[in-house]
Write a protein that holds these residues in place. Structure first.
Motif, PDB file in Angstrom:
ATOM      1  N   ARG A 194       0.857  -1.180   0.000  1.00 51.00           N
ATOM      2  CA  ARG A 194       0.000   0.000   0.000  1.00 51.00           C
ATOM      3  C   ARG A 194       0.896   1.235   0.000  1.00 51.00           C
ATOM      4  NH1 ARG A 194      -5.314   0.794   1.337  1.00 51.00           N
ATOM      5  NH2 ARG A 194      -5.493  -1.292   2.259  1.00 51.00           N
ATOM      6  N   TYR A 195       0.707   2.107  -0.984  1.00 54.80           N
ATOM      7  CA  TYR A 195       1.524   3.311  -1.076  1.00 54.80           C
ATOM      8  C   TYR A 195       0.907   4.444  -0.246  1.00 54.80           C
ATOM      9  CZ  TYR A 195       4.160   1.179  -4.898  1.00 54.80           C
ATOM     10  OH  TYR A 195       4.966   0.358  -5.642  1.00 54.80           O
ATOM     11  N   ARG A 196       1.692   5.483  -0.059  1.00 55.70           N
ATOM     12  CA  ARG A 196       1.193   6.653   0.664  1.00 55.70           C
ATOM     13  C   ARG A 196      -0.042   7.196  -0.055  1.00 55.70           C
ATOM     14  NH1 ARG A 196       6.693  10.106   2.108  1.00 55.70           N
ATOM     15  NH2 ARG A 196       7.589   8.584   3.573  1.00 55.70           N
ATOM     16  N   GLY A 197      -0.992   7.641   0.718  1.00 55.74           N
ATOM     17  CA  GLY A 197      -2.239   8.095   0.126  1.00 55.74           C
ATOM     18  C   GLY A 197      -3.283   7.004   0.083  1.00 55.74           C
ATOM     19  N   GLY A 198      -2.886   5.768   0.463  1.00 53.47           N
ATOM     20  CA  GLY A 198      -3.851   4.685   0.553  1.00 53.47           C
ATOM     21  C   GLY A 198      -3.980   3.808  -0.662  1.00 53.47           C
ATOM     22  N   GLN A 199      -3.207   4.103  -1.733  1.00 51.14           N
ATOM     23  CA  GLN A 199      -3.325   3.286  -2.944  1.00 51.14           C
ATOM     24  C   GLN A 199      -2.849   1.862  -2.673  1.00 51.14           C
ATOM     25  OE1 GLN A 199      -0.772   4.410  -6.153  1.00 51.14           O
ATOM     26  NE2 GLN A 199      -1.457   2.745  -7.497  1.00 51.14           N
ATOM     27  N   GLY A 215      -1.981  -1.642 -14.551  1.00 57.93           N
ATOM     28  CA  GLY A 215      -2.221  -1.288 -13.163  1.00 57.93           C
ATOM     29  C   GLY A 215      -2.605  -2.445 -12.268  1.00 57.93           C
ATOM     30  N   SER A 216      -2.345  -3.664 -12.711  1.00 60.64           N
ATOM     31  CA  SER A 216      -2.768  -4.835 -11.932  1.00 60.64           C
ATOM     32  C   SER A 216      -1.835  -5.157 -10.776  1.00 60.64           C
ATOM     33  CB  SER A 216      -2.868  -6.061 -12.844  1.00 60.64           C
ATOM     34  OG  SER A 216      -1.601  -6.383 -13.386  1.00 60.64           O
ATOM     35  N   GLY A 217      -0.640  -4.570 -10.767  1.00 60.60           N
ATOM     36  CA  GLY A 217       0.293  -4.810  -9.671  1.00 60.60           C
ATOM     37  C   GLY A 217       1.465  -5.718 -10.013  1.00 60.60           C
ATOM     38  N   LYS A 218       1.636  -6.055 -11.277  1.00 61.92           N
ATOM     39  CA  LYS A 218       2.716  -6.975 -11.653  1.00 61.92           C
ATOM     40  C   LYS A 218       4.096  -6.394 -11.346  1.00 61.92           C
ATOM     41  CE  LYS A 218       2.166  -7.842 -16.036  1.00 61.92           C
ATOM     42  NZ  LYS A 218       1.443  -6.600 -16.386  1.00 61.92           N
ATOM     43  N   THR A 219       4.341  -5.180 -11.819  1.00 59.60           N
ATOM     44  CA  THR A 219       5.669  -4.589 -11.632  1.00 59.60           C
ATOM     45  C   THR A 219       5.951  -4.335 -10.154  1.00 59.60           C
ATOM     46  OG1 THR A 219       5.655  -3.589 -13.834  1.00 59.60           O
ATOM     47  CG2 THR A 219       7.155  -2.641 -12.212  1.00 59.60           C
ATOM     48  N   THR A 220       4.951  -3.905  -9.402  1.00 57.05           N
ATOM     49  CA  THR A 220       5.132  -3.716  -7.965  1.00 57.05           C
ATOM     50  C   THR A 220       5.500  -5.035  -7.298  1.00 57.05           C
ATOM     51  OG1 THR A 220       3.563  -1.872  -7.912  1.00 57.05           O
ATOM     52  CG2 THR A 220       3.995  -2.990  -5.828  1.00 57.05           C
ATOM     53  N   THR A 221       4.846  -6.112  -7.712  1.00 52.41           N
ATOM     54  CA  THR A 221       5.163  -7.435  -7.163  1.00 52.41           C
ATOM     55  C   THR A 221       6.614  -7.794  -7.443  1.00 52.41           C
ATOM     56  OG1 THR A 221       2.879  -8.206  -7.417  1.00 52.41           O
ATOM     57  CG2 THR A 221       4.596  -9.886  -7.258  1.00 52.41           C
ATOM     58  N   ILE A 222       7.050  -7.607  -8.681  1.00 51.47           N
ATOM     59  CA  ILE A 222       8.425  -7.951  -9.051  1.00 51.47           C
ATOM     60  C   ILE A 222       9.414  -7.127  -8.234  1.00 51.47           C
ATOM     61  CG2 ILE A 222      10.120  -7.839 -10.917  1.00 51.47           C
ATOM     62  CD1 ILE A 222       7.845  -8.547 -12.852  1.00 51.47           C
ATOM     63  N   ARG A 223       9.128  -5.852  -8.050  1.00 51.05           N
ATOM     64  CA  ARG A 223      10.035  -5.001  -7.287  1.00 51.05           C
ATOM     65  C   ARG A 223      10.132  -5.467  -5.831  1.00 51.05           C
ATOM     66  NH1 ARG A 223      11.524  -0.183  -9.459  1.00 51.05           N
ATOM     67  NH2 ARG A 223      11.416   0.921  -7.485  1.00 51.05           N
ATOM     68  N   MET A 224       9.028  -5.946  -5.258  1.00 54.94           N
ATOM     69  CA  MET A 224       9.094  -6.495  -3.907  1.00 54.94           C
ATOM     70  C   MET A 224       9.891  -7.792  -3.882  1.00 54.94           C
ATOM     71  SD  MET A 224       5.421  -5.761  -2.021  1.00 54.94           S
ATOM     72  CE  MET A 224       4.329  -6.316  -3.344  1.00 54.94           C
ATOM     73  N   LEU A 225       9.691  -8.646  -4.868  1.00 54.22           N
ATOM     74  CA  LEU A 225      10.419  -9.918  -4.912  1.00 54.22           C
ATOM     75  C   LEU A 225      11.923  -9.702  -4.993  1.00 54.22           C
ATOM     76  CD1 LEU A 225       8.178 -11.949  -7.390  1.00 54.22           C
ATOM     77  CD2 LEU A 225       8.318 -12.235  -4.897  1.00 54.22           C
ATOM     78  N   MET A 226      12.343  -8.664  -5.693  1.00 50.81           N
ATOM     79  CA  MET A 226      13.767  -8.388  -5.865  1.00 50.81           C
ATOM     80  C   MET A 226      14.346  -7.499  -4.762  1.00 50.81           C
ATOM     81  SD  MET A 226      14.782 -10.093  -8.529  1.00 50.81           S
ATOM     82  CE  MET A 226      13.799 -11.351  -7.713  1.00 50.81           C
ATOM     83  N   GLY A 227      13.535  -7.158  -3.770  1.00 46.69           N
ATOM     84  CA  GLY A 227      14.036  -6.353  -2.659  1.00 46.69           C
ATOM     85  C   GLY A 227      14.215  -4.892  -2.986  1.00 46.69           C
ATOM     86  N   LEU A 228      13.607  -4.420  -4.091  1.00 46.14           N
ATOM     87  CA  LEU A 228      13.741  -3.013  -4.469  1.00 46.14           C
ATOM     88  C   LEU A 228      12.820  -2.124  -3.646  1.00 46.14           C
ATOM     89  CD1 LEU A 228      13.906  -3.477  -8.348  1.00 46.14           C
ATOM     90  CD2 LEU A 228      15.809  -3.059  -6.780  1.00 46.14           C
ATOM     91  N   ILE A 229      11.685  -2.675  -3.214  1.00 43.95           N
ATOM     92  CA  ILE A 229      10.789  -1.971  -2.306  1.00 43.95           C
ATOM     93  C   ILE A 229      10.322  -2.973  -1.256  1.00 43.95           C
ATOM     94  CG2 ILE A 229       9.996  -0.225  -3.947  1.00 43.95           C
ATOM     95  CD1 ILE A 229       7.502  -1.884  -4.415  1.00 43.95           C
ATOM     96  N   ALA A 230       9.947  -2.459  -0.090  1.00 51.26           N
ATOM     97  CA  ALA A 230       9.512  -3.334   1.001  1.00 51.26           C
ATOM     98  C   ALA A 230       7.993  -3.492   0.974  1.00 51.26           C
ATOM     99  CB  ALA A 230       9.940  -2.746   2.341  1.00 51.26           C
ATOM    100  N   PRO A 231       7.500  -4.682   1.284  1.00 52.91           N
ATOM    101  CA  PRO A 231       6.048  -4.871   1.348  1.00 52.91           C
ATOM    102  C   PRO A 231       5.458  -4.183   2.572  1.00 52.91           C
ATOM    103  CG  PRO A 231       7.173  -6.866   2.057  1.00 52.91           C
ATOM    104  CD  PRO A 231       8.238  -5.936   1.563  1.00 52.91           C
ATOM    105  N   THR A 232       4.175  -3.856   2.492  1.00 49.90           N
ATOM    106  CA  THR A 232       3.461  -3.308   3.635  1.00 49.90           C
ATOM    107  C   THR A 232       3.084  -4.416   4.610  1.00 49.90           C
ATOM    108  OG1 THR A 232       2.559  -1.602   2.178  1.00 49.90           O
ATOM    109  CG2 THR A 232       1.480  -1.891   4.309  1.00 49.90           C
ATOM    110  N   ALA A 233       2.759  -5.587   4.055  1.00 40.70           N
ATOM    111  CA  ALA A 233       2.377  -6.735   4.877  1.00 40.70           C
ATOM    112  C   ALA A 233       2.640  -8.004   4.086  1.00 40.70           C
ATOM    113  CB  ALA A 233       0.906  -6.647   5.276  1.00 40.70           C
ATOM    114  N   GLY A 234       2.587  -9.140   4.782  1.00 41.48           N
ATOM    115  CA  GLY A 234       2.795 -10.424   4.124  1.00 41.48           C
ATOM    116  C   GLY A 234       4.269 -10.764   4.000  1.00 41.48           C
TER     117      GLY A 234
END
Length: 320
Positions: free
Chosen positions: A20-25, A48-67
């Motif tokens: 979840r990004y800032r602003g609640g998205q 906008g389905s979340g594929k690229t965000t998922t990949i970035r979390m898998l590669m440690g480029l961004i941290a997940p909010t939960a899970g």
């Protein structure tokens, strides 16, 4: 939905992965994904389905909010230093030094890998260039490369070392048909060597040709996952009748429960009903009894594109 593989079998395993990004998205919502080791796994989803965000979390480029996410059996992003040397990745296009040649770009990438033996660097770079078809253009400045050539160079960087997992985001972007065939052949070759390939693409035909498994995302949530064959077989097949008498054929087919009828010249197509489909031999006989001249009669199995549209309601342009 297919059941996820166990952690020991999965090259990638996520449980309730959320971002979840800032602003609640809410970009990714409770994702449970399992990528079997040794598979070529297609990752599909509309814009906008979340594929690229998922990949970035898998590669440690961004941290997940939960899970949680495990890659090659290790938790991410806490194990990123130990995992990434075992992973090759091409995400959102390659980052290149335009003033350097293709070969010198790969040398820079190789120098940044603490596990790379400098004594064999030249051989590694040469082999990677050869593998993606850039050996003849190795001395050319990267700024002069076409988009397709840059994609090839990014893939070469991902292949400098043997990898247990290869993560590719739109790897055929900018390639001509011959280049796309070559990359598909390379993906199959890598999979045959034991590399798990995680492939995000908006080209459904590409996924169907090269992937063994696939997952479909929509609005940040996982819709389904499983083998490509199982996903396609879950779609109702279409009846195809060749006849010089389309109006009469449509009337008879409609009377026998065929829906979604479409006429294209001398071809009439329609969907077989999900419940109690008619016997095809009896359906053909009904056409003949009605004096419909039948030149061809058969069924087409559902495609991955049909499955995608049925699951998401989206058309073929599913980049995201």
């Amino acid at each position: 939905m297919a059941q996820p593989a166990s952690v020991t079998e999965a090259a990638i395993d996520t449980r309730g992965l959320t971002k979840r990004y800032r602003g609640g998205q809410l970009a990714v919502d409770g994702l449970d994904l399992a990528v079997p080791r040794g598979s070529v796994f297609g990752f599909l989803g509309p814009n906008g389905s979340g594929k690229t965000t998922t990949i970035r979390m898998l590669m440690g480029l961004i941290a997940p909010t939960a899970g949680s996410a495990r890659v090659l059996g290790e938790p991410m992003p806490s194990a990123v230093r130990g995992v990434l040397p075992r992973v090759g990745a091409l995400i959102e296009g390659p980052a290149l030094y335009g003033h350097l040649s293709g070969r010198d770009n790969l040398v820079r990438y190789d120098c940044a890998d603490p596990t790379a033996d400098p004594r064999t660097r030249g051989a590694r770079v040469g082999q990677a260039l050869e593998r993606v078809g850039l050996a003849a253009a190795a001395g050319k400045k990267a700024r002069a490369y076409s988009l397709g050539m840059k994609q090839r160079l990014g893939l070469a960087a991902a292949l400098l070392q043997p990898r247990e997992l290869l993560v590719l985001d739109e790897p055929t972007n900018g390639l001509d048909p011959q280049g796309m065939r070559e990359i598909r052949a390379l993906v199959r070759e890598l999979a045959a060597e034991g590399t798990t390939v995680f492939l995000s693409s908006h080209l459904l035909d590409e996924i169907e040709q090269v992937c063994t498994h696939a997952a479909v995302m929509a609005r940040g949530r996982l819709i389904t996952q499983g083998t490509v064959g199982d996903l396609a077989e879950g779609v109702r097949g279409r009846l195809v009748v060749g006849t010089p008498d389309p109006p009469e054929a449509v009337r008879v087919l409609k009377e026998n429960g065929i829906v979604g009828l479409v006429v294209d010249g001398d071809l009439v197509t329609g969907e077989l009903p999900a419940q109690d489909p008619p016997d095809l031999a009896e359906l053909n006989a009904a056409l003949v009894r009605a004096d419909v001249r039948v030149r061809s009669f058969g069924t087409q199995r559902g495609s991955l594109e049909d499955a995608f549209v049925a699951l998401t309601g989206e058309g073929f342009d599913v980049d995201g």
